[in-house]
Structure formats: structure tokens, C-alpha cells
Design a protein around this motif. Structure first.
Motif: not given
Length: 157
Positions: A16-25
């Protein structure tokens, strides 16, 4: 103080955090001014009491050249003279968007119009996504009681 959960050790959280970090980027790379992004992230985190995010965004903003005066005054931005009209509109939208659960009724037409006066549709979209993103990150960190103070600028970017 230790966190209740280690999100980086959890396979579920890791996915989940992989996708969240991509959203942040994606938000970071948006046309919303970087200074506005940091001020909004800081203010949302202050409202939610997310120490680790306050730590992160003050350090990242400082590393990007933001002044300590402006960072210290974010909590009292209405009474401060150091913010532009555009930044003030973004901070108000961020506050109303964050305080939805307080029965505040969401973002008023007046606040939306003030933000739309200073930001184009793509920037407004990024601003709304940023407010939502920060509320998500704040909740993850506050629930798990993530400790603050050890963040290094750019650590998660």
C-alpha cells in the motif's frame, strides 16, 4: 518512544505504501508551487497533530530555502503578514478540507473561489489531492504513534 507498527516490515503496508509514495511523488511533481505544497502539508499536519509529518515538512521546506519565520507562523497564518494571497487561499482551503469531521461542512464556495482566483485547474487539483494525501499520511502516523525528530531532508523522496 517506539511506533506501534512498523509499516516498512509489513508486506501489506509495504504494498500500500508503495502506491502512496508514488502518489506523493506525483503531487510533488505537479505545477502547484513547491513552497505552497510544504506550507499546506505542514498546516494539515499541525491540525492533525502528526509530529512525524511536521518534522518532515519543516525540514524539507527549510532545505528548499523556506524561512524559519514563515514556518513558525504557519500555525497562525491568518494573523501573519508573511504569506501571499495565494498561499493564504491555499491554507484556508487546506484547513476547511481537513476539518470536515469537525462538522465544518467542507470547503465553502467563498474559500473555493479565493483559491480558484490564484490557482489554475491543474494546480487546484494538485492542492485538493495534497490535502487528502496529507490527511491519509497523518492518520497512518498518528494511529501508529510514529515518533518524530530523526527525519533527514529528502529521506522519502
Amino acid at each position: 518512544m517506539d511506533a506501534r507498527l512498523n509499516y516498512f516490515a509489513s508486506p501489506t503496508a509495504g504494498k500500500a505504501l508503495k502506491h502512496l509514495m508514488s502518489a506523493g511523488k506525483a503531487i510533488k511533481d505537479s505545477p502547484l508551487p513547491a513552497a505552497t505544497q510544504e506550507l499546506v502539508a505542514l498546516r494539515v499536519s499541525q491540525i492533525n497533530g502528526c509530529a512525524v509529518c511536521i518534522d518532515m515538512h519543516t525540514k524539507d521546506a527549510t532545505a528548499a530555502g523556506e524561512t524559519s519565520v514563515r514556518l513558525h507562523l504557519v500555525a497562525a497564518w491568518r494573523e501573519a503578514t508573511v504569506f501571499t494571497e495565494a498561499e493564504r487561499a491555499a491554507l484556508e482551503l487546506a484547513e476547511q478540507g481537513t476539518r470536515i469531521a469537525d462538522g465544518a461542512g467542507g470547503v465553502t464556495e467563498e474559500v473555493w473561489a479565493a483559491a480558484a482566483k490564484h490557482y489554475d485547474e491543474e494546480q487546484l487539483t494538485a492542492l485538493v489531492v495534497l490535502v487528502s494525501f496529507m490527511n491519509t499520511a497523518n492518520r497512518l502516523n498518528v494511529i501508529a504513534q510514529q515518533p518524530a525528530g530523526t527525519y533527514e531532508p529528502g529521506q522519502f523522496h
